[in-house]
Design a protein around this motif. Structure first.
Motif, PDB file in Angstrom:
ATOM      1  N   CYS A   1       1.840   8.882 -15.563  1.00 57.74           N
ATOM      2  CA  CYS A   1       2.013   7.438 -15.775  1.00 57.74           C
ATOM      3  C   CYS A   1       2.845   7.171 -17.029  1.00 57.74           C
ATOM      4  CB  CYS A   1       0.655   6.757 -15.892  1.00 57.74           C
ATOM      5  SG  CYS A   1      -0.341   6.811 -14.391  1.00 57.74           S
TER       6      CYS A   1
ATOM      7  N   TRP B   1       0.822  -1.204   0.000  1.00 57.83           N
ATOM      8  CA  TRP B   1       0.000   0.000   0.000  1.00 57.83           C
ATOM      9  C   TRP B   1       0.856   1.253   0.000  1.00 57.83           C
ATOM     10  CZ3 TRP B   1      -4.628  -0.069  -1.634  1.00 57.83           C
ATOM     11  CH2 TRP B   1      -5.499  -1.131  -1.350  1.00 57.83           C
TER      12      TRP B   1
ATOM     13  N   VAL C   1       2.824  10.609  -9.294  1.00 57.21           N
ATOM     14  CA  VAL C   1       2.127  10.821 -10.554  1.00 57.21           C
ATOM     15  C   VAL C   1       1.255  12.076 -10.505  1.00 57.21           C
ATOM     16  CG1 VAL C   1       0.294   9.885 -12.037  1.00 57.21           C
ATOM     17  CG2 VAL C   1       2.188   8.431 -11.325  1.00 57.21           C
ATOM     18  N   LEU C   2       0.533  12.269  -9.422  1.00 57.72           N
ATOM     19  CA  LEU C   2      -0.319  13.451  -9.302  1.00 57.72           C
ATOM     20  C   LEU C   2       0.505  14.733  -9.276  1.00 57.72           C
ATOM     21  CD1 LEU C   2      -2.968  12.180  -6.720  1.00 57.72           C
ATOM     22  CD2 LEU C   2      -3.286  12.557  -9.179  1.00 57.72           C
TER      23      LEU C   2
ATOM     24  N   LEU D   1       2.080   1.808  -3.437  1.00 61.24           N
ATOM     25  CA  LEU D   1       0.996   2.285  -4.303  1.00 61.24           C
ATOM     26  C   LEU D   1       0.725   3.765  -4.083  1.00 61.24           C
ATOM     27  CD1 LEU D   1      -1.307   1.763  -6.301  1.00 61.24           C
ATOM     28  CD2 LEU D   1      -2.731   1.086  -4.358  1.00 61.24           C
ATOM     29  N   TRP D   2       0.613   4.173  -2.822  1.00 64.14           N
ATOM     30  CA  TRP D   2       0.329   5.576  -2.539  1.00 64.14           C
ATOM     31  C   TRP D   2       1.514   6.467  -2.908  1.00 64.14           C
ATOM     32  CZ3 TRP D   2      -4.415   5.994  -2.692  1.00 64.14           C
ATOM     33  CH2 TRP D   2      -5.286   5.162  -2.001  1.00 64.14           C
TER      34      TRP D   2
ATOM     35  N   ASN E   1       1.733  15.314 -12.811  1.00 60.33           N
ATOM     36  CA  ASN E   1       0.628  15.777 -13.651  1.00 60.33           C
ATOM     37  C   ASN E   1       0.330  17.250 -13.416  1.00 60.33           C
ATOM     38  OD1 ASN E   1       0.292  13.260 -14.790  1.00 60.33           O
ATOM     39  ND2 ASN E   1      -1.348  12.651 -13.404  1.00 60.33           N
TER      40      ASN E   1
ATOM     41  N   PHE F   1       3.533   5.933  -5.436  1.00 60.72           N
ATOM     42  CA  PHE F   1       3.444   6.089  -6.891  1.00 60.72           C
ATOM     43  C   PHE F   1       2.338   7.075  -7.262  1.00 60.72           C
ATOM     44  CE2 PHE F   1       1.472   4.749 -10.913  1.00 60.72           C
ATOM     45  CZ  PHE F   1       2.543   4.922 -11.774  1.00 60.72           C
ATOM     46  N   ALA F   2       1.175   6.945  -6.620  1.00 53.04           N
ATOM     47  CA  ALA F   2       0.069   7.850  -6.914  1.00 53.04           C
ATOM     48  C   ALA F   2       0.435   9.292  -6.566  1.00 53.04           C
ATOM     49  CB  ALA F   2      -1.177   7.421  -6.143  1.00 53.04           C
ATOM     50  N   HIS F   3       1.135   9.481  -5.448  1.00 48.08           N
ATOM     51  CA  HIS F   3       1.558  10.823  -5.040  1.00 48.08           C
ATOM     52  C   HIS F   3       2.482  11.436  -6.087  1.00 48.08           C
ATOM     53  CE1 HIS F   3       3.097  14.038  -2.431  1.00 48.08           C
ATOM     54  NE2 HIS F   3       4.295  13.683  -2.859  1.00 48.08           N
TER      55      HIS F   3
ATOM     56  N   ARG G   1       7.513   9.847  -0.474  1.00 50.50           N
ATOM     57  CA  ARG G   1       6.523  10.857  -0.835  1.00 50.50           C
ATOM     58  C   ARG G   1       7.170  12.242  -0.821  1.00 50.50           C
ATOM     59  NH1 ARG G   1       1.056   8.965   2.482  1.00 50.50           N
ATOM     60  NH2 ARG G   1       1.072   6.799   1.771  1.00 50.50           N
TER      61      ARG G   1
ATOM     62  N   VAL H   1      -4.517  12.079 -14.869  1.00 49.38           N
ATOM     63  CA  VAL H   1      -4.057  10.711 -14.640  1.00 49.38           C
ATOM     64  C   VAL H   1      -2.930  10.289 -15.568  1.00 49.38           C
ATOM     65  CG1 VAL H   1      -4.775   8.289 -14.609  1.00 49.38           C
ATOM     66  CG2 VAL H   1      -6.353  10.058 -13.818  1.00 49.38           C
TER      67      VAL H   1
END
Length: 225
Positions: free
Chosen positions: A204, A16, A26-27, A19-20, A30, A22-24, A81, A200
């Protein structure tokens, strides 16, 4: 008491966190790409035939180079992060060399596209157009790898960086084509659904490019600068 749906998902805590993280990233990427590309997006929405003004739109696209180089460096940070301010600092610190790489790539791309437009449908075109297409793909692939090197190999000068980018782009051509294909798909998605796409897809896509380039460069030592 109703249990959380996530409690039924058998995923380790470190998964987890990954995952978070990576999402952090990417956002954050972006967001910066959207800021850097906002003048280009606004101009594309206001002009009916943007291909008639290649110089104008080429200049508007130049800020995307430093943003991409900063993103590649941001992906390589050890912090799980890292703050968005770290990404902004990376973009500014690599802006000079990234702009040089982006300007060279944009100039060569413009020349090759102009030649393709002139030669298409003419007698010499059958022999020359395939060569120009190969050169165009090489320029695009080289520019991507060069921007990765700008963000991850700051000790390299631009000339040595470009030599290494050309070599790795040709030697690892399958991954180079994959990176270009991913970016092409990302551009199509953003053009069709701009808001959702910008939120999104670009980060990525750049992560895929960074991963492919690092795989291509893993066994290479930097040439002398």
């Amino acid at each position: 008491m109703i249990a959380s749906p996530l409690s039924r998902v058998n995923v380790r805590a470190d998964a987890w966190d990954l995952l978070w993280s990576f999402a952090h990233r990417v956002l954050a990427v972006n967001l910066v790409l959207a800021l850097a590309g906002s003048p280009l997006m606004l101009a594309l929405g206001a002009v009916d035939a943007p291909l008639r003004y290649p110089l104008f739109f080429g200049l508007l696209a130049l800020p995307l180079g430093p943003a991409a180089a900063g993103a590649f460096a941001y992906f390589a940070l050890d912090d799980p992060r890292p703050p968005v301010t770290a990404l902004l600092r990376l973009v500014l610190s690599f802006s000079r060399r990234a702009l040089a790489v982006t300007f060279i790539a944009a100039a060569l791309t413009g020349v090759l596209l102009s030649d393709l437009k002139v030669l298409a449908g003419r007698p010499p075109g059958a022999a020359v157009v395939p060569l120009l297409v190969v050169l165009l793909v090489l320029v695009l692939a080289t520019s991507l790898t060069a921007l990765v090197l700008v963000g991850t190999r700051p000790e390299l000068r631009v000339r040595a960086l470009l030599r290494l980018a050309v070599y790795t782009g040709v030697r690892g051509w399958p991954l180079s084509l994959l990176s270009l294909g991913v970016l092409a798909v990302a551009l199509v998605i953003v053009s069709q659904v701009p808001v959702a796409g910008l939120a999104v897809v670009p980060g990525c896509a750049l992560w895929v490019v960074a991963t492919n380039s690092s795989f291509q460069l893993r066994h290479l030592s930097a040439p002398p600068s």
